[in-house]
Structures are given as C-alpha cells and as structure tokens.
Scaffold this active site. Structure first.
Site, PDB file in Angstrom:
ATOM      1  N   GLY A   1     -35.922 -16.864  28.969  1.00  0.00           N
ATOM      2  CA  GLY A   1     -35.256 -16.940  27.672  1.00  0.00           C
ATOM      3  C   GLY A   1     -33.746 -16.944  27.774  1.00  0.00           C
ATOM      4  O   GLY A   1     -33.077 -17.830  27.249  1.00  0.00           O
ATOM      5  N   ALA A   2     -33.195 -15.953  28.468  1.00  0.00           N
ATOM      6  CA  ALA A   2     -31.750 -15.841  28.561  1.00  0.00           C
ATOM      7  C   ALA A   2     -31.387 -14.811  29.615  1.00  0.00           C
ATOM      8  O   ALA A   2     -32.240 -14.072  30.085  1.00  0.00           O
ATOM      9  CB  ALA A   2     -31.161 -15.417  27.212  1.00  0.00           C
ATOM     10  N   MET A   3     -30.092 -14.784  29.969  1.00  0.00           N
ATOM     11  CA  MET A   3     -29.658 -13.901  31.044  1.00  0.00           C
ATOM     12  C   MET A   3     -28.336 -13.226  30.693  1.00  0.00           C
ATOM     13  O   MET A   3     -27.386 -13.883  30.264  1.00  0.00           O
ATOM     14  CB  MET A   3     -29.543 -14.709  32.340  1.00  0.00           C
ATOM     15  CG  MET A   3     -29.097 -13.907  33.529  1.00  0.00           C
ATOM     16  SD  MET A   3     -30.275 -12.579  33.921  1.00  0.00           S
ATOM     17  CE  MET A   3     -29.164 -11.349  34.548  1.00  0.00           C
TER      18      MET A   3
ATOM     19  N   ASN B   1     -25.706 -11.988  32.222  1.00  0.00           N
ATOM     20  CA  ASN B   1     -24.537 -11.959  33.111  1.00  0.00           C
ATOM     21  C   ASN B   1     -23.320 -11.385  32.400  1.00  0.00           C
ATOM     22  O   ASN B   1     -23.032 -11.750  31.270  1.00  0.00           O
ATOM     23  CB  ASN B   1     -24.185 -13.379  33.563  1.00  0.00           C
ATOM     24  CG  ASN B   1     -25.392 -14.176  33.960  1.00  0.00           C
ATOM     25  OD1 ASN B   1     -26.157 -13.753  34.816  1.00  0.00           O
ATOM     26  ND2 ASN B   1     -25.609 -15.300  33.293  1.00  0.00           N
TER      27      ASN B   1
ATOM     28  N   HIS C   1     -30.548  -8.907  22.273  1.00  0.00           N
ATOM     29  CA  HIS C   1     -31.075  -8.374  23.541  1.00  0.00           C
ATOM     30  C   HIS C   1     -30.048  -8.520  24.664  1.00  0.00           C
ATOM     31  O   HIS C   1     -29.720  -7.543  25.346  1.00  0.00           O
ATOM     32  CB  HIS C   1     -32.368  -9.109  23.895  1.00  0.00           C
ATOM     33  CG  HIS C   1     -33.001  -8.659  25.175  1.00  0.00           C
ATOM     34  ND1 HIS C   1     -34.038  -7.757  25.211  1.00  0.00           N
ATOM     35  CD2 HIS C   1     -32.752  -8.979  26.467  1.00  0.00           C
ATOM     36  CE1 HIS C   1     -34.384  -7.535  26.471  1.00  0.00           C
ATOM     37  NE2 HIS C   1     -33.617  -8.272  27.253  1.00  0.00           N
ATOM     38  N   GLU C   2     -29.538  -9.711  24.847  1.00  0.00           N
ATOM     39  CA  GLU C   2     -28.586  -9.919  25.951  1.00  0.00           C
ATOM     40  C   GLU C   2     -27.292  -9.152  25.698  1.00  0.00           C
ATOM     41  O   GLU C   2     -26.696  -8.615  26.624  1.00  0.00           O
ATOM     42  CB  GLU C   2     -28.308 -11.414  26.165  1.00  0.00           C
ATOM     43  CG  GLU C   2     -29.548 -12.289  26.356  1.00  0.00           C
ATOM     44  CD  GLU C   2     -30.550 -11.781  27.373  1.00  0.00           C
ATOM     45  OE1 GLU C   2     -30.151 -11.073  28.322  1.00  0.00           O
ATOM     46  OE2 GLU C   2     -31.760 -12.066  27.216  1.00  0.00           O
TER      47      GLU C   2
ATOM     48  N   GLU D   1     -34.969  -3.199  30.988  1.00  0.00           N
ATOM     49  CA  GLU D   1     -35.665  -4.112  30.068  1.00  0.00           C
ATOM     50  C   GLU D   1     -36.408  -3.367  28.960  1.00  0.00           C
ATOM     51  O   GLU D   1     -36.348  -3.756  27.796  1.00  0.00           O
ATOM     52  CB  GLU D   1     -36.614  -5.040  30.838  1.00  0.00           C
ATOM     53  CG  GLU D   1     -35.902  -5.998  31.788  1.00  0.00           C
ATOM     54  CD  GLU D   1     -34.843  -6.867  31.121  1.00  0.00           C
ATOM     55  OE1 GLU D   1     -34.831  -6.978  29.883  1.00  0.00           O
ATOM     56  OE2 GLU D   1     -34.000  -7.434  31.858  1.00  0.00           O
TER      57      GLU D   1
END
Ligand code: TRP
Ligand code: ZN
Length: 869
Positions: free
Chosen positions: A268-270, A272, A304-305, A327
């Site tokens: 989904g996404a990261m 960083n 979330h990110e 998580e």
C-alpha cells in the site's frame, strides 16, 4: 563455498528470535552518492563505523557488483574480506572504521520492486523495508543500526525531480546533461527508512504549522494528470498531523513532508522518513475515478504512514520479529483516526469485517503465527493480517482496559523513554504499564501465541436470588510449532437489556473493570471463571463482546430471538451489526431457519427509519457474510457450491421479503452533500439495484444503464456496471466498452474494469485468459495482477476450480520476478485442506507439483507451510 552453486546441501534458512545479537559495529553517519544512468546506477557509500561488541565487521549486500572497497583510506584486496551472495565480512577490522565502497546496481531491470527500481518510464523509486537497502549498497541493513544519512542523487536532466530524506542542502549541474541534489536527514534512522526518488513528476504543494510553531512544507508528487486527484490526500495529511498532536501529543519534527505516488508498488505505502512512497491506489482519490471505499482507504493510509513518524520511525523496532510493535500500534492509531472521520460504529464494522475475513482464517490455517513470531525464513512473508490487524486489536484491548486518560499516560511514557531507540514489544508493554499504573504484562501472552481463542459463555438467571451469572471458558487449538499455550486476558465489554422494554440495565457487580469508558468491561484471564450481577429483576438479554472488545470467537447460547432483539435494541450500530452477523452465521453454518432474520430486516422499525438517519449504517446492517468468509468458518468437507447456493437463496429471500422497499429506496433516496451520508446513500442504492434484479424486476437494468451513463461518481458507475455485467444484462457489453473508452488512461479505474469481469460469478478459464492476455494486462504491475486475481477470488467456486491453475501459475511465474507478490497470491489457496474430496486431493497434488520448481525463500516458505497441515 558458494551456496547458490550447490542446491543439494540446502542450509536451514530459519532465523530465530532467541538468537538475536547486537550488531558488532554501529554506523555514526553514511554519505551516499547515487548516480543513475539508463543502463546502470553507480552507488558510492562512505560509512563511519564504530565497534560496539566483539566480532567481524559485517556488511549485508545482495545483487551488488562490487567495484572497490576501502577501509580507513586503504583499498582492500580480495583476500582481505570474505564476500558471498548475502554479505561482505571483514575479520579483525579496526574499532574505528571508515568504510568506502563503490558498487554498480541495475534498477532498470529490477522487477522485484525492492531496493532501487525503475517504476515506469521516467521514475526511479526505492522500497527498503524490510531488507531492500542491501540491494542498494553494502550496509549493516538491520533496524537496530541507526545513522545520519546524507544523500547525493545525480541523474539526467530529463528526470527533473531528485528527492531523498531530510533537508535539501545543495543542488546544481553535473555536466551539461546531468544535475544533482544533496539531501541530509538530521534524524538518525535505520536503513529501511531510507528513500530516494528520481523522476519526472508534477507536485501539489501546501503547508502546515505544527503545535510547536514549526512551518512544514507539504508536497505530493504524482503524474501531472493525477495532481487534481491529490487534494483529498493532502487534506487527510493535514488532518492527521493535527490529530496526532491532539490525541497523542506528537508534533511533526522536520521542515518538509513529501509523498510520492507510483503505480509500481508491492504494497500500500511506505513510511520512509519525511519521504513517503505510496501506491497510487492509496493516494489518488477523486469521485469521478475512484470509489468511495477507495477514498476512505486513501485517508486511512495517509494517516497510517504519517503516524509511523512517531510509532515506527522515531521509535523503531529492534529486529523484524518486533514488526507488530510499529504496525499493530500504527494500525490501531489509523483506525482511531478513521473513527473520527466518519461514523465510529461503521468504521469499527469495517475494521472487524476485515479482521474476520482475513486474520481469523489466516490464524486458523497452516500459515497461523503469533503477532510476534519467534522464527521465520523470509520476513516479507510476515507482513500479515495477524501482525497488522491482530496487532492492532491487542493495543485496542489494552486501551479499552485503561480508558483514555491512562492509555495516554502510558503512550506518553513510551515516547519519553524510547524516543530515538530501536525497541521491543516488551518495552512497549512496560512503558504502558509504568505510565498508566496498571500492570499489563499478561498481554504479552497475546503477542507470543498463535490462534484465535474460543470464548465459550453461558448465562444463567436465578429468579429467586435476582441474580444473573455469566460463566466463561477459553481454549486454543493446539499448534505444532507453538506448544504450551496459555490463557490470555480477554476484556469482555458487556451489557444487559430488559427483555420487555429493551432498556439497558445498570450493571451491579464488583468485578467489572473501572475505567473512564462507560461500557461494563469484565477482564477474563483464566481458563474458566464467572461473574454474577445482582438486583436483576427478570431474565435479561445479554450482549457480549460489545464493540468487539477482544479478537476471539465467541460462542454464547444466544437464541435467534435474542439476536433479533439485539439487532433492534442494541444502543450502537456496531453491536447491532454484530447481532445480525451472528444470526446469519446460525443460518448458514448451523442450518437455522432464516425467518427470524428476514422478519427483523424487513421490520418497519429498523431499516425504513435508518435509511434516512444513518444510511451508511443501514447499508452495513444488510451485509451478508461473503462466501469466502463463510468458507473460513468451515474446517472440513467444505463444498463451495453448496455455500454459494445457500447464500444466493438467502439473498433472494431478502429481496422478496422487502417487496417495494428496494425500488422506493432506489427512486427516493438522494445523496446529500455530506460525504459519509452520501456514501451511505450510494451504497444502499447499489444494494437496492441488485435486490430489484433478484426480484425479477426488469426495469432494474434500464435504471442501472441510465445511472451508468449519466453519473459522474465512480461508486455509482461501478455499482451499476456490476449489476449489468454480473447478471449478463443486454446492456452489459455496451457498458464495458463505454467504460473502457472513458477510462483507458486511468490505471486505477481500469483495475476496476478488470476486477468486475474477473469477479463475474460465471467467469471461467476463458474469461481469465481473455483478461490476462488483454493488452492492458501487465504482470509487472502488482495492482493489475491483484485486480484480476482478487476478482476471481471473490467467487470461491471459481477459485477452487480453474482458479487453482491461475494462482499456481502466478506463483511460479513470480517466484523469481517478484517473489513478495507471488508468495502472497499463492495464499489464496491456503485453505485447500478443508475442501471435500476429491477436490482436496486434486489441489494438494498441484501444490506438491509446484514444490520442486520454486526457488525463492518467499514462495517456498509459504508453500511448505501450506503443505504442512
Ligand atoms: N511499512 C509499510 C506499512 O505498513 C509496509 C510496506 C510497504 C512493506 N511496502 C512494503 C512491507 C514492502 C514489505 C515490503 O506502512
Ligand atoms: Zn505500517
């Protein structure tokens, strides 16, 4: 010896939590220089390292072409280090070592989408969690090594955007054709949070002022044509920043926050640091091109990110066994955020539905593992529903028990103790305990055990004593790899209702947990125990596990009448939904008569009122568990066709029971301006359309086609298209062509076009062959693979016939090209052993035949587990 050249002696590749050792060297700082060319990329790295414990200096590296290595200025010859496929090892290195390497890598041919890779024509991006950084340069690539990163990126000017984490220090020309930029991230971070982006992208800009007065530049990078679809994400970002300040006291800590969207992404996404990279499916949101559900998902993934900045980045994991530390907590935080965005009850319904549809089946089958596993072969296989969703539930249980204030005191203590560190699940629970003053240590059991506990409850009323006693028992299915299972602490939120008036009773009992949450919560942490309520004047109706207060399978001897009563009288929408689901499970899995359910949903006291006051909740109360979910509740002799027929029969009965109701809804409800109300109306009208078809109302197709042509809203357009396509309406073909021509340049919309056709209940092998040989099908783009595979898998009857070949073929094809995705797709077949014969043996034989052909750790670990039942 070269291990790869000798496949016969296959070393045991299992990694164990108990073997954790501190790294022998830490890295004070790293200077990276990444020069991208069409046919290769040069990476120069300078690591300032310091010895921490005894042992060799170990740098991890994979698929790197080593050009040179120097230590403290002196080039090493080949016999001064040991190099194999996974690492570079230097014995007797000095305590202070400046290590300089030059490697060549090939992002242009990297199909695994891990490390640095080409993600489309003009875009290079990174994905380094969990172990991708070792594909960029030699490094102690583990989360307990934190360092200050300075990054120089250089590329051709036709790639104008050059990004990395932190602050832009310098930029300029590098010869006539090329340019460069230097970035420095002042916060120490592990290598999995490193990111850089090199490409041709447009940008949407905004800004935010933190509670501390810091002005933060916000930027979302995407393809030019997609910039108008980035506004919802931008608003969600600002909202998340404010929310984390207000609910956790956590302001943002850098001067910029960048998000980059790419369509070539495994997940989904990261998160960083300061430079999130997102799958386009989790950034782009626009009523015309994406569905309401996708819009909700974008907002929750953005949050979330963003929330990872504190839970994950500033405080990170000591090792990958602790993945659920970041998580589970971050999912709990994004779920809470989303509960504030829309109806909290509906958000909880949607989250519990996901938990039950994905995590419960995973935890009852061969891939079952604890939220914190104690061993793995390939860590990428552990980004699971158990780590994420069950991990979130553990945090929710502790939060429920503590109440808002004490939970906040606990999280404050966590940030105070561990900011800037790499820690464990034990550290988290210890901080919550210290901050709240409540001993939560028994919750560690939840992190360390697999399986969904069974919670058996019984209620007994004593008229003479005017008492009501609830007795509880808990049990867990034995697990070969995790013996010695213990009783877990289960917070049971409960209420008693007056069976006559429907009023909620005041609970009189001394053993309820005291917190600032209004619900009565009983903490059940033994194998068996009971709780007695006094002053109960008549036999009450009990409601247990309100708001799904623990991730367990409840078996309570509710009568169907009790459940219908709760569907009407429970005071919150989640609990009403839970009662409806329990009633439906009785019908499907225990062959109860459906009439009580049909009477309840068609009762004038329930839906007709709700459709006006809370249309979104009304749409959820009409949920009928999916065939896939029902299958997950069947452990042997599963017959997909029988379940499909039962479910169809019930839906047809619901259609008939409500007579003119559906057409009324369709014609009279209009979407208001407020988004979540409007979303509810659209959901209801889509249900109504398909119910009209079930009633045999031919006008439904005309209404659907009309809607399809005239609406500007993707949820409406797709709802109509589904009704047409799945029922083989005369207008279906025209509509599919029209959709294609309208959206052929919009990848996310086209994913839906593929999905709908693959999800046709009567799809067959030819349907899938047509879709997978379509010019717009692309095995290099995980979203497109998932749209067809996910569509197919919506119908278990199809999954277990021609779908078996489809999933096995994909696992085989992706085994080396993209093993992360290949391993996940194969999991669609993980419940093969529940099938009735002869299907069971047939699928087993196909899985066995795949075994000798797979090479990746990812696919082989999954396959071995799947076959170990
Ligand atoms: N940390 C990411 C998240 O949950 C997960 C993730 C993104 C990931 N991309 C990945 C995990 C690739 C493994 C591989 O927000
Ligand atoms: Zn995450």
């Amino acid at each position: 010896m070269n291990i790869a050249a000798n496949p016969v002696v296959e070393a045991d590749q299992t990694v164990y939590l108990k073997d954790y050792q501190k790294p022998s060297y830490l890295v004070d700082s790293i200077d990276l220089d990444i020069q991208v060319y069409d046919n290769k990329t040069d990476v120069h790295a300078k690591l300032v390292m310091q010895r921490q414990t005894e042992g060799d200096l170990v740098l991890l590296g994979r698929d790197l072409e080593l050009q040179s290595i120097r230590v403290n200025g002196t080039e090493l010859s080949k016999d001064e280090y040991h190099l194999d496929a996974e690492q570079l090892r230097i014995a007797n290195a000095p305590d202070q070592a400046i290590v300089e390497t030059h490697v060549v890598i090939h992002p242009e041919s990297n199909t695994q989408l891990e490390g640095l890779y080409l993600a489309g024509d003009d875009l290079f991006v990174t994905q380094n969690e969990p172990e991708g950084f070792r594909k960029i340069t030699f490094y102690p690539d583990r989360p307990d090594v934190l360092s200050v990163f300075t990054t120089r990126v250089e590329a051709d000017k036709k790639l104008p955007v050059l990004l990395a984490n932190g602050n832009l220090m310098e930029a300029g020309e590098a010869g006539a054709e090329r340019h460069y930029a230097v970035w420095q991230d002042p916060t120490k971070k592990p290598s999995y949070l490193f990111a850089c982006v090199i490409g041709d992208l447009a940008v949407l800009k905004d800004s935010y002022v933190t509670s501390e007065g810091r002005n933060v530049a916000l930027e979302i990078y995407a393809e030019e044509k997609d910039i108008p679809k980035c506004h919802i994400a931008m608003e969600a970002l600002k909202h998340s920043m404010r929310w984390d300040e207000e609910h956790y006291g956590r302001p943002y800590d850098l001067d910029n926050y960048m998000i980059v969207a790419t369509s070539a992404f495994n997940m989904g996404a990261m998160e960083n640091k300061g430079l999130n990279i997102f799958n386009t499916s989790c950034v782009l949101a626009d009523e015309e091109y994406t569905t309401d559900a996708a819009i909700m998902r974008v907002q929750s993934v953005i949050a979330h990110e963003y929330f990872h900045n504190w839970t994950g980045n500033r405080i990170t994991c000591r090792d990958w066994f602790q993945l659920c530390l970041k998580e589970g907590l971050t999912v709990f935080r994004d779920q809470s955020f989303s509960e504030d965005l829309q109806s909290a009850a509906v958000q909880r319904i949607d989250d519990v539905a996901v938990l039950k549809a994905h995590q419960f089946p995973e935890d009852s089958g061969p891939l079952s593992h604890p939220p914190r596993p104690d061993h793995f072969v390939e860590i990428n296989n552990f980004y699971t529903a158990t780590v994420y969703e069950k991990g979130a539930e553990i945090n929710r249980m502790m939060a429920t028990l503590l109440g808002k204030e004490k939970f906040r005191a606990g999280t404050d203590e966590y940030f105070k103790r561990y900011d800037g560190q790499a820690v464990t699940v034990e550290d988290w629970v210890a901080a919550l305990t210290a901050g709240s003053g409540v001993d939560l240590s028994e919750f560690l059991i939840w992190y360390n055990q697999p399986g969904t506990p069974k919670l058996e409850a019984k209620g007994e009323y004593d008229a003479a004593a005017q008492t009501y006693t609830l007795s509880f028992k808990q049990s867990l299915k034995a697990h070969a790899k995790y013996p010695n299972l213990k009783a877990v602490p289960i917070p049971v939120a409960l209420a008693l209702f007056d069976a006559e008036t429907g009023e909620q009773l005041t609970l009189n009992s001394e053993v309820l947990v005291e917190n600032d949450v209004k619900d009565g919560v009983y903490l059940f942490d033994q194998d068996a125990a009971s709780i007695t309520f006094t002053d109960v004047a008549a036999q009450p109706v009990a409601s247990l596990l309100r708001n799904f207060s623990a991730p367990v399978n409840l078996e309570f001897n509710y009568s169907d009448e009790d459940l219908a009563f709760l569907l009407q009288h429970e005071t919150n929408g989640f609990n009403q939904w839970q009662a409806a689901q329990a009633l439906l499970e009785n019908i499907f899995l225990k062959d109860h008569n459906a009439q009580i359910y049909l009477d309840a949903v068609s009762s004038p006291k329930l839906l007709p009122q709700l459709v006006n006051t809370d249309p979104l909740l009304a749409s959820r109360l009409l949920d009928v568990p999916s065939e896939g979910y029902l299958a997950s509740r069947i452990d042997a002799d599963y017959n997909p066709l029988a379940i499909q027929e039962k479910r169809e029969a019930l839906l047809n009965a619901v259609a008939q029971a409500c007579k003119g109701f559906w057409k009324n809804i369709y014609q009279e409800l209009n979407a208001p301006a407020e988004f979540s109300q409007a979303m509810g109306v659209r959901a209801l009208k889509n249900i109504a359309l398909s119910m009209m078809v079930r009633q045999g109302d031919e006008s439904a197709f005309d209404l659907a086609y009309e809607k399809f042509k005239t609406t500007g809203n993707m949820s409406e357009r797709l709802g109509a298209l589904k009704v047409l396509v799945w029922n083989d309406a005369p207008q279906a073909e025209k509509a599919l062509i029209d959709f294609y021509l309208r959206f052929k340049d919009e990848a996310l919309s086209m994913d839906q076009w593929f999905m709908i056709q693959a999800a046709h209940p009567k799809a067959n092998a030819e349907t899938i062959a047509y879709l997978t040989s379509h010019p717009d099908y692309d095995l290099g783009v995980p979203n497109r693979i998932r749209s067809v595979s996910g569509g197919l898998n919506a119908n278990p009857v199809n999954t277990w016939s021609f779908g078996v070949q489809h999933f096995i073929g994909l696992a085989q094809y992706l085994d080396e090209k993209n093993p992360i995705v290949g391993s996940r797709l194969l999991q669609a077949l993980s419940r093969w052993y529940t099938l009735a014969e002869p299907q069971r043996s047939a699928v087993k034989a196909e899985l066995e035949a795949l075994k000798p052909q797979v090479k990746s750790k990812n696919v082989s670990e999954t396959l071995n587990s799947m076959l170990s039942v």
